[in-house]
Each structure stands twice: as C-alpha cells, then as structure tokens.
Design a protein around this motif. Sequence first.
Motif, short mmCIF file in Angstrom:
data_model
loop_
_atom_site.label_atom_id
_atom_site.label_comp_id
_atom_site.label_asym_id
_atom_site.label_seq_id
_atom_site.Cartn_x
_atom_site.Cartn_y
_atom_site.Cartn_z
N LEU A 1 -6.03 1.01 -8.05
CA LEU A 1 -6.39 0.84 -6.65
C LEU A 1 -7.77 1.44 -6.43
N THR A 2 -7.98 2.63 -6.97
CA THR A 2 -9.29 3.27 -6.91
C THR A 2 -9.42 4.30 -8.01
N TRP A 3 -10.63 4.53 -8.43
CA TRP A 3 -10.97 5.69 -9.25
C TRP A 3 -11.47 6.79 -8.34
N ILE A 4 -11.35 8.04 -8.81
CA ILE A 4 -11.89 9.19 -8.10
C ILE A 4 -12.76 9.96 -9.09
N SER B 1 -0.40 9.23 10.53
CA SER B 1 0.91 8.58 10.52
C SER B 1 0.81 7.23 9.80
N GLY B 2 1.73 7.01 8.89
CA GLY B 2 1.74 5.77 8.11
C GLY B 2 0.83 5.77 6.92
N SER B 3 0.13 6.87 6.68
CA SER B 3 -0.86 6.91 5.60
C SER B 3 -0.25 7.35 4.28
N LEU B 4 -0.91 6.93 3.20
CA LEU B 4 -0.61 7.43 1.86
C LEU B 4 -1.50 8.63 1.61
N ILE B 5 -0.89 9.75 1.19
CA ILE B 5 -1.63 10.98 0.93
C ILE B 5 -1.60 11.25 -0.57
N HIS B 6 -2.75 11.52 -1.11
CA HIS B 6 -2.91 11.84 -2.53
C HIS B 6 -3.11 13.35 -2.69
N PHE B 7 -2.42 13.94 -3.68
CA PHE B 7 -2.47 15.38 -3.91
C PHE B 7 -3.38 15.67 -5.11
N SER B 8 -4.28 16.59 -4.92
CA SER B 8 -5.15 17.04 -6.02
C SER B 8 -4.75 18.44 -6.44
N PHE C 1 -5.96 14.15 -0.04
CA PHE C 1 -6.86 13.04 0.23
C PHE C 1 -6.09 11.95 0.97
N LYS C 2 -6.74 11.36 1.96
CA LYS C 2 -6.21 10.18 2.62
C LYS C 2 -6.62 8.96 1.80
N VAL C 3 -5.65 8.10 1.50
CA VAL C 3 -5.91 6.90 0.71
C VAL C 3 -5.99 5.70 1.65
N LEU C 4 -7.08 4.95 1.54
CA LEU C 4 -7.25 3.72 2.32
C LEU C 4 -7.19 2.53 1.38
N MET C 5 -6.64 1.42 1.87
CA MET C 5 -6.54 0.21 1.05
C MET C 5 -7.24 -0.96 1.73
N ASP C 6 -7.91 -1.75 0.89
CA ASP C 6 -8.57 -2.98 1.32
C ASP C 6 -7.85 -4.13 0.64
N SER C 7 -7.05 -4.85 1.38
CA SER C 7 -6.28 -5.95 0.80
C SER C 7 -6.94 -7.30 1.03
N SER C 8 -8.20 -7.30 1.48
CA SER C 8 -8.89 -8.57 1.73
C SER C 8 -9.28 -9.27 0.45
N ALA C 9 -9.43 -8.48 -0.65
CA ALA C 9 -9.81 -9.06 -1.93
C ALA C 9 -8.58 -9.59 -2.65
N ALA C 10 -8.83 -10.39 -3.69
CA ALA C 10 -7.73 -10.95 -4.47
C ALA C 10 -6.92 -9.84 -5.13
N ILE C 11 -7.58 -8.76 -5.53
CA ILE C 11 -6.91 -7.59 -6.09
C ILE C 11 -7.13 -6.44 -5.13
N THR C 12 -6.05 -5.87 -4.62
CA THR C 12 -6.18 -4.79 -3.64
C THR C 12 -7.03 -3.66 -4.21
N GLN C 13 -7.92 -3.16 -3.41
CA GLN C 13 -8.79 -2.05 -3.81
C GLN C 13 -8.68 -0.95 -2.77
N GLY C 14 -9.01 0.27 -3.18
CA GLY C 14 -8.81 1.39 -2.28
C GLY C 14 -9.88 2.43 -2.40
N GLY C 15 -9.74 3.47 -1.57
CA GLY C 15 -10.67 4.58 -1.58
C GLY C 15 -10.02 5.81 -1.01
N VAL C 16 -10.69 6.94 -1.13
CA VAL C 16 -10.12 8.22 -0.67
C VAL C 16 -11.16 9.03 0.08
#
Length: 923
Positions: A571-574, A597-604, A611-626
Amino acid sequence: MKSLCKHPAAIGISILLLASVLLTSYTDIKSAISGKTDTLKLGPFVEAGFPFISTSVDARKLGPGYPDDNIAARTLALQLGNNAYACFDTDLLRWSVAWTGKFLPMVLMAQISYNDFFNKSNKVTTVPGRPTSATGSYAGWFAGKPGFEVPRAGKAGQPSWVPMPASEGRWKGVYVYGNKAVLNYSVKNSNVFELPGTAVFDDQTVFTRTLTIESATEALFLTAAEITNGVGSEVKGKIAYIYQGANKDTVTAVAVLGKGNADIKPDVGNGRYLTVRFPASSKTIETSLAVWRGPAKQKAAFEKFCKKQNLSFPDFKKGGPSQWTETVATSGKLSPDTAAYVTDVLTLPLPNPWKRNVRISDVSFFKDGKAAVVTFEGDVWIVEGIDKNLGSIKWRRFASGLHEPMSVEVVNNTVHIFGREGIVRLLDINHDGAADFYENFSNAMAQSVESREWAADMAYAPDGSFYIAKGGAQSNGPGVTPQVAKGFRAGSSQNGTILKVSPDGLTCEVIATGFRGPYIGLHPEKGILTATDQQGNFVPSTPIYLIKKGDYYGVEPTVHRDDNPPIAPPLTWIPHSVDRSSIAQAWITGDKMGPLSGSLIHFSFGAPGLFKVLMDSSAAITQGGVSFIQGNYPAPTSKGAVNPADGQLYVTGFNLWGSSSTGISALLRLRYTGKPSYQPAGFQAGKQGIVLGFDSELDAKTAADAASFEVKRWNYKRTEEYGSGHFKLDGTTGEETLPVAASYLSADGKKVLLLVPGMSDVMQMEVAYKLSAKDGHKINDHFWFTVNNMADVDLEEQGFKNVDLALLTVRQNETVAAAVKEEPATAERGKDLFQKMACAGCHSEGLRTKGMYGPPFQNLYGSERVFEDGSKAIANEKYIRESILTPSAKVVKGYNEEMPSFTGVLSDSDIGSIVLYIKSLKK
C-alpha cells in the motif's frame, strides 16, 4: 563498527521520548537499564508457587543412552517438587525429558531480557542436572498397536515442527490447581487427564504419572522412556526394566502402581522402549505409573515402593485456589488538552507483591471497558477502573506461564492469548478472578524453536476465525535450524506467513507468504486485513500491505511456494528515517475519536509513535501514505485497541529490540480532546500531481504558494542485503526533487492540489509542507506515500476549478533532480545527522553498549576493529565511509548485520560531517 544505525527496528521522525517520564513506573530508566535502580526490584522469572512455564527445550545431548533426536518447540516445563522436573511436549503428547537437580536455565528471549531489559543474546534451552528418562521426537501415545519411531521429518532432516494429527491425539490444555498441573489431551477418541508428580524412596527420586482415561474404544500404548544403550531387559509383574552398563548396574523402569489394574501391562519394545498398554474399555481407567532410573541394586526397594503407592487426583475440574489474591492500585496521569490528540498514561503495577516485571505486549477489552493485557514474560492481567480520570486503576493477575505471548483478544468476554504454544483460551472455572484451565484453542500452526519465529500477532475475524502472523526465522536467534539464505534460518514451514485459524481451532490455512517479520491489523466489522513487515534482508524499507489471499510479499526464504509468484506491491513504503521498525495496525471504530474515527492507525516501534494511514483507491492498484500523529510516547508503541466503553484508542508496547525510546513499557490512552486537528485527511496521486486534504481549513495565501511545498521521490532495491539505499528513477543513486509548478486551494478550503510535472509510478514520495491553517495555526509537517499506478485526477470532483494545466508543460523540461549546493562538512553537521538519521537509536556517542545495537562512537576513530570473519581493520575515514554505504561488508564481532545502506541518502558532505563528528568523540 557495525555501521551507523543498526537495527531491528526502530527509528523515527524524532527522538521525542525522554526516559525520565514516570509513565511506566520505571521512574529512573537510566538506573533501571544499568540494573542499579531502587524502584524496581524484580523476583526471578520462574515463580516457586506456579507449576509450569511454557518453553522450548533442546534435549538432544543428554548423554549416553538417551535419544539424540529430542527437541521440542512447545513444552510445559513442570516443577514437580523434590528438585525434580519434567517437560511435556504438547505437540507430541510425550514426556520429552525428566530430570533432577536444577530447573531449566533462563536463556530464551523473554527470560534473558526479563531483568536485563535490552539483552537479546538468547540461546536454546538445554537440560541441566541428572536426566532420568527421555523420549525421541515421536508421538508419546499410539492407539491400536504400539508405534515408536514415527518422526515428523521436515526439510534437511529437521523436525517438521507441527503437532501430531488431531485425529490421532490432541493437546487440550492444562488445569492449574495450586502448585499442581493437570494435563488434558486426547488419544484417538479417548479423553486423558494426567497429573505429573514425584515421590521418594530411600535416596531415590521417582517420577509419577497419575492417569484417568475415558472411553478407550481401542487399546492405547504409552511410551514412557527410550534407552538407546540397553544391554538387557525384563518384565517382572507390573514393572518393565531396561538395564545399562557392562554389569547391568543401572536400570530404568516403568511400573504400574498399586493394586488391581491387571490389564494394564508394562512392556519393553525393540529392546529400547519402555511402554505401557491400556486395554480398550467402556469404563474409565484410573491408574498411576512410576518411572525411575537408578542403581540396579535398589530394585527391591523400588518394587516395595510401587506396591504401597496409591495416588489420586485433586478435585481440579471445579477450579483451584487463586494464585494471586491481591490487587495492585495505580493512579494514571492525564495529559493537558494541548492538541486534538493527547496521550494519557495508565501507570503500570510496578512494584507489585510478586516482584514481577510488567512488559505489556498487547491489550484488549471486555464489553464493559475492563482490559486484559498480556506481558512478554507470559502473564495476563485484568485492568479495571479505566474511567475518564484514571484516578484508581486496579490491576489483578489472571494467568501466567505462557510462552512469549505477544497478542490478546477478548472474544465473547473470554480471554484468548497467542504465544509460541498456540492460541490459548483462559477459563476461570470458579469465578475467583484467576484462570483455572489454560485451554488449547489451537496449536494447528507450525512453530520452530528459532527465537525470531515470533507468535507475532493475532486478530479476531467477523466470521469467528482468527488471523495470525508468524515471524520469519531470522538468523539472529539461537540458530538451531540450517541457514537457508542471508539473514534466515529454515525454521518451520510456516515462518514468515499470515495464517487463518478456523473457528473451531482445529485447522489453519496459509493466507499469504514472503514476510520477514509481519504484524497485522483487521477491521473488526469489514474484515479488511492489513500487515506490515520489518525492514531488513529482502525488505528494503518499512511497507504496509493490503493483504489478499494467495499473495506473496517478496521475502525469498519464506516464499513456501514453487510457482515463482509475483511480488505484491505495498500500500505504501515508509522511509527508514521515519519508521525503521513497524509493528501492528488498528482500526478506530466508532465515532468518538473525531477526525481519526474510521481510520487505520499504524504503530511504529522505532519512532516510536502512531501514524495515520490514508488510502488512494482511484488507481488500478490501491496506494497509500502515512502522516505522524504527534504525541508523547514514552516507550515503544506496538499494539492497540479501541475501548468500547469510551471509544478511545489504547496503546501499549515494550522495549527490547531497539527504539528511539529508552522507556521499557507503557500503557497509554490516545484521547481526542475536541480541539482542531491539522492532520492530513485524504490524498490522491495522479498524472497531474498530488491532492492532499486536511482536517481543518487552510490559509489561502500559504496553500496557494508553491514555495510552501517540497516534493521528493526515490526507489528502493529489494535484495538479500539489509534494507536499501535510495535510487533515482534512472537507477542512479540519490533522490529526485520535483518542481511544484503551482498549488491550488479547493473550494472548501481543506485540500491543496500540487501540480507536479513528471509524475510517475515510484516506490517512495515525500511531501514536506509549511502552511498555516485558517485559524492561524502553523503546520510544518511531512506526508510519505507510494505511487503504484497513476490515474487522472478528477479536479472538479476534488473541488478545484480554473486549474492551469499548461503549467505542467511549461515546467516539464526543468531538471527533475535540481542541483543542491553541498554544505561544507563540519562536526556540528555530523552531530545533527547523528540525531536526524536515528544513529542515536543504535549507537551511543559515549561508551554505552547496553541497550545499543551498534558499537559506541567514543574512541571509535583510529581504533582497531575485529570482524565476524576474524579479519581486522583500523577505523579510519575510509572504513567509516564503507560502513555507512556498504554496512554488510564488515560486521564487527559480537554484532548482527542489521543496518541498511545509506547510499543515495547521505551526500559526500554528509558522510564527511559524520566522520568529523566521530573524530571529535575521541577522548
């Protein structure tokens, strides 16, 4: 020198954490680390009054006469009194070894770090003292006919590390009754209860096995001991003997005790196995056995002893007395409401009446808001009084003896623990506040003795199943199984995988393979499964994945397939400098956490932090960021769960493998205060550029100024080396700085559009921004994301009008990688880089080695370095440069290869500055 930043895990955006915080009750962390603290005096890892610990045991070198294939990953090590002990292999339902003298050495990961908090020099457990009996790695019971040598052969002659088929025999669990353990298992259709014990005659110790066998529909055969150098044997009434020694002066025996039970017959198989046959019977069979090894001249005394013994069970099925009757009260610490999200502290129960360490690895909640926490040392605590003010938190011990558990789930108000023994369901039969039955919900998953094959994570699924994550069998453990690749041992056939355990616990299936050290997150309602992996060999930087069944995620030694599958993208690299050690994820359900609320939280673990994880599903392969959630994180953050009572996210973790925090453990509440949040709220990366949304409205002037943003990108290389440097799209080393042709503010004032010429699929992008919110709040932050597959940005849908796309063409010919003027190398810059690049998380600028994962820097320059291969070198500028760019080239003796290359990350001037800084530390 190992290199400039070493690992397993941990780095971050900042060094945020001060070790002096009182949040964990480790009131003086520096003293606690050095072992000189007066505030934390711990008792021994093994508690005298508790009947067992769960552990692995290597009993392959007990000496002449004992089997040499005797190793077990999952055993109960039983304290039986009279300085006598036994290990019961729960995979094969056998007494793997019984001995007298000293208990097992405490050398496993949780044990050796119990009061030496950063000690990772774990070993495989071996048996001290004088062995009495042992069996090889085959089933301890057979139905229908006797069977002895039935190995679980795996690759390269190793055990397969799986339990015997449940249809032939299955571990059910252990009852705790005071200082006694009652074992429960099935053999075919028969239900067996066993009370291990000891007795003494003359100066001899005898091991006893009191058995109740229900519904034996066919004859059952128990193998009590294997003697490989026997010189003779006999069966005398209800006792079978095997003799050893040239003069038959030593004997090992198994006996049926007491009167009656004429149909229960001891025997000798193939001249080396002491066995007992139990007849088929519709009635419950009750009997006791004795196993003894000693001088043959004391046979008569042993026979006399056997005739007089008449052992029985306690009334264990109704539950036993509580092991722990006291409650520990602590007072939490509320954070002032200085931001939208703050961290309150639930003070740990330190000290406590049992002088027990409390390193929390996970937390879960009952429906009424009570918490269950599990510790790495194998304890479970129930936590009450978690209210708004945290004024009176009550801690009560509930269970103990578990094997390096790292996950807890409360399902239908019942506590489930995932440790190396499998998934254990804890039942309080008599409702006295302590578990009486440690039920084996599932041990269907394979488990080797390699220490990094963690029982890493567990999540309960909406369909009643469990997802689990198992660590890869990395080389920096005891090294019992063969080396199969750089950084990896063979381990079990399921190391480095994500599995799904059936709702009845009897089976499991592999969902995904190819991980180094996965941890997972599961949406409790939608069933969305995510995972992270640990940067290291074959993992260039920290990834977050959306898990799909059947996918492979790139770590060759844990592929466990022969079809050459493609590598699924993350989904994303960090970046390493942001999170060099990721752990689990959690979904914030409900509506009590404001914009989160409703968010995916990533633990470091490494930063540490969330980290709050955001997703971009507009592309053919979902991509994300933190984006990083600012807060006070006094210890590593590993796991978390939402409390149904208040809807807030509770976070916990403990230190051991390397973090920018020096705190040992903490239990925190991430609390929403209602104040404005300035976090990113959404993003899209497309052909025209980048859309970044925020929780609050932005100041129009700074948002529309392209100079407010800086955009970089780079790729990684996935190799067998530890981590990766940074590489431009053309394959050369370094990062590319992209021009921002223009920036626009959306109609609602909450989104910015960055027009970026030359957008392309890339593994890592970074947007740094300095903005103002509409209310004047200054926003100075970063967002990191991956572009997997670009699509056109629908500008009108995103709220942008009158966008001049011609600017993309105008600036298309600008140099993508803009030349940056090199600053001169200085020791002061080197010191700054030492912090920024998280070198400080692994290397001391002084002489400290405890808690550090790389060599100290003081007096490093000019010193002689001795490496793992026996070679030597002087730590001059050339050597330091090589250690930064090619850290695997020379690994200092006593350290592991756990540092990524900084090729393309640090410039020549940067490296020169670090060299000067290290020079300045020479005293």
